[in-house]
Design an enzyme around this catalytic site. Sequence first.
Site, mmCIF file in Angstrom:
data_model
loop_
_atom_site.group_PDB
_atom_site.id
_atom_site.type_symbol
_atom_site.label_atom_id
_atom_site.label_comp_id
_atom_site.label_asym_id
_atom_site.label_seq_id
_atom_site.Cartn_x
_atom_site.Cartn_y
_atom_site.Cartn_z
ATOM 1 N N LYS B 81 57.270 -10.164 -55.050
ATOM 2 C CA LYS B 81 58.183 -10.575 -53.987
ATOM 3 C C LYS B 81 59.546 -10.785 -54.621
ATOM 4 O O LYS B 81 59.646 -11.335 -55.727
ATOM 5 C CB LYS B 81 57.667 -11.878 -53.344
ATOM 6 C CG LYS B 81 58.467 -12.362 -52.150
ATOM 7 C CD LYS B 81 57.879 -13.659 -51.605
ATOM 8 C CE LYS B 81 58.592 -14.128 -50.343
ATOM 9 N NZ LYS B 81 58.006 -15.395 -49.812
ATOM 10 N N SER B 156 57.018 -15.128 -44.849
ATOM 11 C CA SER B 156 58.162 -14.438 -45.412
ATOM 12 C C SER B 156 57.802 -13.344 -46.429
ATOM 13 O O SER B 156 58.618 -12.468 -46.691
ATOM 14 C CB SER B 156 59.076 -15.455 -46.090
ATOM 15 O OG SER B 156 58.436 -16.037 -47.207
ATOM 16 N N SER B 180 53.703 -18.450 -45.855
ATOM 17 C CA SER B 180 54.355 -17.174 -46.165
ATOM 18 C C SER B 180 53.516 -16.183 -46.966
ATOM 19 O O SER B 180 53.937 -15.040 -47.155
ATOM 20 C CB SER B 180 55.674 -17.429 -46.897
ATOM 21 O OG SER B 180 56.642 -17.889 -45.984
#
Lengths: 96, 489, 480
Positions: B81, B156, B180
């Site tokens: 990420k 997210s 997330s």
Amino acid sequence: MSADSDLNIDYLANLARLALTDAEKQKFSRQLGDILHYVEKLKQVDVTGVEPMAHASPVFNVWQEDAARPGLPVDEALRNAPAQRQHMVVVPKVVE
Amino acid sequence: MADDLTCLAAVQLAEMLGTGKLSSVELLQACLARKQAVDGRVKAFNSCDGAGALALARAADERRAAGQARGPLDGIPIGFKDVIAVKGQPLTCSSRMLANFVSPYDATVTEKLTAAGAIPFGRLNMDEFAMGSSTENSAFHPTANPWDLSRVPGGSSGGSAAAVAAGEMPVALGSDTGGSIRQPAALCGVVGLKPTYGLVSRYGLAAYASSLDQIGPFARTVEDAALVLGAIAGHDPRDSTSFKAEVPDYRAELGRRQGPWRLGVPKEFFGEGLDPEVAAAVRAAIEYYRKAGCEIREVSLPLAAEYAVAVYYLIATAEASSNLARYDGVRYGHRSAKARDAVDLYFHSRAEGFGDEVKRRIILGTHVLSSGYYDAYYLRAQKVRTLIRNEFAAVLKDCDGLLSPTSPTAAFKLGEKSSDPLAMYLTDIYTISVNLAGLPGISVPCGFTGAGLPIGLQIIGRPFDEANLLAIARHYEQAHDWLNRHPSL
Amino acid sequence: MNYEAVIGLEVHVQLRTVSKMFTRVAAGYGQPENTLVDPVVLALPGALPVMNKEALDKIIKAGLILGCEIAAVCKWDRKNYFYPDSPKNYQISQYDQPICVGGAVEIELPGAARNIMGEHKKIPLTRIHLEEDVGKLNHGASDSLVDYNRAGTPLMEIVTEPALASADEAYALLTSLRLALVQGGVSDCDMEKGQMRCDANISIRPVGETKLGTKVELKNLNSISFVRDGIAHEIRRQIAVKEAGGTIVQETRDFDGQTGTSQSLRSKEMAHDYRYFPDPDLMPVKVDEAWKASIRATIPEHHFDRQRRYQQDYQLPYTQTSVLVPDFPLCAFFEEAAKLSGKPQAGANFIVNNLAAEIAAAGIELHQSKVRPAHIAGLVKLVEGGVISSNIAKEVFVTMFQTGDLPDAIVERQGLKQSTDSGELEKWVADAIAADPKAAAGFKAGNEKALNAIKGAVMKASKGKANPKLVDEIVRKQLA
Ligand SMILES: [Mg+2]
Ligand SMILES: [Zn+2]
């Protein structure tokens, strides 16, 4: 708890150093108003005598001994600097 | 793509690498090819250093040839990420603010993974600074759900979930502050684990809400998640909130723990707003455990269900308003051309560098900490957080785990909720309380909607009891074949 | 109307540690720009703080030296404000739970004269807390340059009660505080290097008035005498404003020590709302009795306690203790010499008068001096034992300081022993009497003073080596 109308968008934008357009100010005020209205429900909870929780687990005295380790070489340290001169970061004039 | 390399689990790939059936370079080339083929539509990547990754793959093959392989992760590509630091690679947090930032240092998880031979592969898209539940808040581009390109992958960590679901890499890292990792895992039909707060070092994870953030793995199987967790878990002297806990061999523990377990079902997590198809799939999963001999007991988490979202948005935004103050265009990051003096520089750089959701949360967090409001908002939220943690602790005294939906609905349409922040916030209603309590939680695929969208089962565990949590999830996974379904891209 | 001043100080002191407060990169002064930085100092995305144990030990030591209450538990808070020298745009500090509470600084006010000890009093402290220093801004004509080397240095903030009444008291407080902290090894307190910085809150009120007047904050007082000058100037300024019928405005003023003037700083136009909240990245600190005890055991004697001891146990005069006490190496030197000679006062005389003078003249440090405590003790023994006169001793000292030879050796080599050889003395006296019959006659006529002329002549003839007591006896005998 205070009502959502208390949200002073100019004061907050100033503290948070965000230049907002009037349109943004209106939009955010409305949206944050909804959220502040939603969180009003916390008033219902009886928290008398309850300790606030600042950390997921209560641990104390987390430290390291005082020994110096190498840091970043200056070129690495400034590699992302938008402006630099004489190995220092350049900022526009600071007005007191 | 059933027998395609890119739909195999990391442990299978590791075995092939071990027996020489496959080279790390071949594996990485397969991932690059898959990315080439699908990412134009999925848009999971922000950037990717293919040449650098290939060099690392070559090095891994050489180690293996020299009999110096570093273990099962040696030569396995792992996605990052775009919020976790990898030295020499971009670290954008999907924000205009950091569009050109290159990290001069490695996160602790990066050091651990590269030491194990894993290959950092790609910088994966996310909601800006991890603020969002759909990845639509990326400053660069939204990511699509591989199962339906018109829908969101969740967020997210949407890029990580979508990339693993789309077969662009076997495993990836995400971060989870209010759901997330688990929510996008559910929406993309992969496994996503949010570890106990303090199990995985946050050093090198750009902070959103420091008291809630945790790094965790995305994988296609529970065993892969266990493999990656084992590599990244453990005490880190550079993170004062990192816990001095024993790190077992999670993969080995999977075999040793067969249950039966006492599993709680929080009745409030099945209330209004829960999609019937999701409810049915989760109930079926609960039935599976009952039939498998587990003791299923209804439990109650009234405070968590009713107040977690409110508590979260006060605490997370307060911490964020302070954590994101460092993005000021001075030492790094976007610097406005408009600035005439230093104060000006802040106002314009931050206004130009941050997107709407980030601005909203900074303003909200600034408000709840500001003089006159602190006690009413922030302090009260911290106290309710204590009550929520105690509520979980009481329930987990006689439950090995809790079962619930991960998300109230399957993947929603791009743009469907982006204009209504509160509605978006409520999609994390089942995951948020787990972060507030600092507990571990995992989402495993538990079926599909009629429209063919994945559904996720959330299992919540005891603090630092990931070994059991993974075993409970594995037990269900092995009896079902959801994993053999793949998005048709 | 008569006015009195009410002054409170905020003193920032850098702690002496190897590494920074919340990361292990080196702390230091005078290094090339931005070479003492790392991801934490620069507040890069993902960097996290970790406490420095030594900094905690040092502030606890400071607290114990100053008689503070050490909090059983203290925590870290974020003070949120934007400024280019502050990388995170928040400062990690301590808001409502400082590590040290209360305490006091004993000060000595100026005496009636340099050689008279002034009044001592204790100025109460409000608190001492630990925080981190900021970087350095170098202001140019069109822009500013930032060096982050100083950022993150452990910094303690010492806050006094508004209990100081004059610029002299503020001066005395900083002098005494610096002695205590330097001697305790807590900090080097070098104001030139910014290791000790002082802000003063000053207000005036008519004598007899009980409520405080409007306070003005005076900044950039970067030397102890600038603190005194700045405060004196500000008090005069405020009185002048009042007498002119004006009112004092609450403001921050910048004092220029060179010109001795101050001007108002356009207060940063932004409202101050620091939004303190507990830092989620740092765990709180628990201080137990064992920890405190282990640090208490390392605390040296307070300088004023030592001064009292010298005066009481050794009967040293203030003129000597006031020279010895501020100089820790000199005190150690003195005590060593006193131990060797068993004669503290005699030793103190040589150290305060002769040694201090020679060192100053030579422009060297005490540790560079060839004269060591053994030399002083030896010299004291020679004088006390009547082997040499105090006049000869002065010459011996000079030689000692130049050569580093022990006094006995010098006396031996240069034959400076006092003469007690009666034959030699009888002859010198006889010659002196013969050379000055008038004096001899005068003495016989009953004029005691007349003896001095003869004795003086004898001493002269003996180059000071004649033992004065014996000379007196022999003169009287010969004139009897
Ligand atoms: Mg700053
Ligand atoms: Zn301070």
